[in-house]
Write an enzyme that holds these catalytic residues in place. Structure first.
Site, PDB file in Angstrom:
ATOM      1  N   ARG A  49       0.841  -1.197   0.000  1.00  0.00           N
ATOM      2  CA  ARG A  49       0.000   0.000   0.000  1.00  0.00           C
ATOM      3  C   ARG A  49       0.873   1.244   0.000  1.00  0.00           C
ATOM      4  O   ARG A  49       1.967   1.246   0.557  1.00  0.00           O
ATOM      5  CB  ARG A  49      -0.868   0.044   1.253  1.00  0.00           C
ATOM      6  CG  ARG A  49      -1.702  -1.187   1.510  1.00  0.00           C
ATOM      7  CD  ARG A  49      -2.356  -1.066   2.881  1.00  0.00           C
ATOM      8  NE  ARG A  49      -3.094  -2.261   3.258  1.00  0.00           N
ATOM      9  CZ  ARG A  49      -3.656  -2.430   4.444  1.00  0.00           C
ATOM     10  NH1 ARG A  49      -3.548  -1.489   5.369  1.00  0.00           N
ATOM     11  NH2 ARG A  49      -4.312  -3.534   4.726  1.00  0.00           N
ATOM     12  N   ASP A  51       0.058   5.400   1.043  1.00  0.00           N
ATOM     13  CA  ASP A  51      -0.984   6.241   1.616  1.00  0.00           C
ATOM     14  C   ASP A  51      -1.400   7.349   0.657  1.00  0.00           C
ATOM     15  O   ASP A  51      -0.749   7.594  -0.368  1.00  0.00           O
ATOM     16  CB  ASP A  51      -0.488   6.857   2.934  1.00  0.00           C
ATOM     17  CG  ASP A  51      -0.341   5.822   4.028  1.00  0.00           C
ATOM     18  OD1 ASP A  51      -1.016   4.776   3.968  1.00  0.00           O
ATOM     19  OD2 ASP A  51       0.467   6.058   4.960  1.00  0.00           O
ATOM     20  N   TYR A 109      12.537   3.370  -0.605  1.00  0.00           N
ATOM     21  CA  TYR A 109      11.817   4.640  -0.636  1.00  0.00           C
ATOM     22  C   TYR A 109      12.804   5.792  -0.675  1.00  0.00           C
ATOM     23  O   TYR A 109      13.957   5.674  -0.225  1.00  0.00           O
ATOM     24  CB  TYR A 109      10.951   4.804   0.617  1.00  0.00           C
ATOM     25  CG  TYR A 109       9.672   4.007   0.634  1.00  0.00           C
ATOM     26  CD1 TYR A 109       8.476   4.558   0.182  1.00  0.00           C
ATOM     27  CD2 TYR A 109       9.647   2.706   1.129  1.00  0.00           C
ATOM     28  CE1 TYR A 109       7.291   3.834   0.214  1.00  0.00           C
ATOM     29  CE2 TYR A 109       8.467   1.974   1.159  1.00  0.00           C
ATOM     30  CZ  TYR A 109       7.292   2.540   0.713  1.00  0.00           C
ATOM     31  OH  TYR A 109       6.128   1.824   0.736  1.00  0.00           O
ATOM     32  N   ARG A 194       7.794   7.881   6.991  1.00  0.00           N
ATOM     33  CA  ARG A 194       7.460   9.277   7.317  1.00  0.00           C
ATOM     34  C   ARG A 194       7.775   9.605   8.780  1.00  0.00           C
ATOM     35  O   ARG A 194       8.195  10.719   9.101  1.00  0.00           O
ATOM     36  CB  ARG A 194       5.997   9.547   6.977  1.00  0.00           C
ATOM     37  CG  ARG A 194       5.733   9.555   5.474  1.00  0.00           C
ATOM     38  CD  ARG A 194       4.266   9.425   5.137  1.00  0.00           C
ATOM     39  NE  ARG A 194       3.494  10.521   5.690  1.00  0.00           N
ATOM     40  CZ  ARG A 194       2.157  10.531   5.739  1.00  0.00           C
ATOM     41  NH1 ARG A 194       1.475   9.489   5.278  1.00  0.00           N
ATOM     42  NH2 ARG A 194       1.524  11.563   6.251  1.00  0.00           N
TER      43      ARG A 194
END
Length: 248
Positions: A49, A51, A109, A194
């Site tokens: 997933r 966000d 990421y 994050r």
């Protein structure tokens, strides 16, 4: 037969990857496009997933179909009808048991932080006004590689069975007025990147010391870690699989 789609998307207009009951998602748009081109209801399974507002430079997803298809033609037709924010890079035949989510061996990421006000990166990087010490941030980031339990950086209400992740890369790089944090691991928890970035920024601004990372991780308490940075600076950049799953 099972096929892997390699795609990228700008997450700004979407409420994340996963299909939502009352909001538009990347998965929903892609499933509608596949259903149109293949002329039969087609569902897809993504590698993971993202966000709302998070982008993907590379995401993999698989779908099943009963007969062989011309991959180059499907590639072309999907790109012709998908919105500008979603692009297909390849369609590949894989082993029948190959799984986009469970067969991934690593994920990477990147998070972009702008150190100067820039109207052209306002939706693609997180602008911070206060100066940061990149050396201190890298000193703290290096400590992440010594641990595997990252409950302190996970979203509080989540259904995961384990908070263990193996991080293999965590580093800040400065490119002019842009800071880029790159991180790779075998898996990530919800909101993990994050929360890590927000915590490392607090280290860079002197609110925390690099050694505070040890205390935060060992506390296993999300309340001890720093804030969660906005979604629009986060990009899923790479997903790795064993070569043995591919048939073409």
């Amino acid at each position: 037969m099972r096929y892997f789609l390699e795609l990228s998307y700008n997450g700004t207009p979407y409420h994340g990857w996963q299909r939502q009951p009352n909001a538009i998602s990347v998965q929903e748009v892609l499933e509608k496009a596949l259903t149109t081109v293949l002329r039969r209801p087609t569902s897809i399974m993504g590698a993971g997933r993202t966000d709302t507002g998070v982008h993907a430079r590379q995401l993999m997803a698989h779908f099943d179909i009963s007969e062989s298809i011309e991959t180059a033609q499907l590639h072309y037709k999907l790109n012709a009808i998908l919105p500008p924010e979603i692009a297909i890079y390849s369609v590949r035949l894989v082993q029948d048991e190959a799984h986009a989510r469970f067969d991934a061996t690593s994920r990477s990421y990147a998070y972009y932080v702008s150190l100067a006000k820039d109207p052209f990166s306002i939706k693609s990087a997180y602008y911070i006004k206060k100066e940061v010490d990149v050396q201190r941030m890298n000193e703290a980031a290096k400590l992440l590689l010594n641990y595997t339990d990252f409950k302190c950086f996970s979203k509080s209400k989540t259904d995961v069975k384990t908070y263990h992740c193996t991080i293999t890369e965590a580093e800040w790089q400065q490119q002019g007025a842009m800071l880029v944090f790159r991180i790779s691991a075998n898996r990530f928890l919800r909101n993990m990147v994050r929360a890590i970035v927000g915590t490392l920024i607090e280290v860079g601004q002197g609110k925390l010391s690099p050694q505070d990372i040890i205390r935060i991780i060992e506390s296993q308490d999300r309340g001890q870690a720093g804030y969660s940075v906005p979604a629009h600076g986060l990009y899923l950049t790479k997903i790795t699989y064993p070569n043995s799953i591919y048939l073409t």
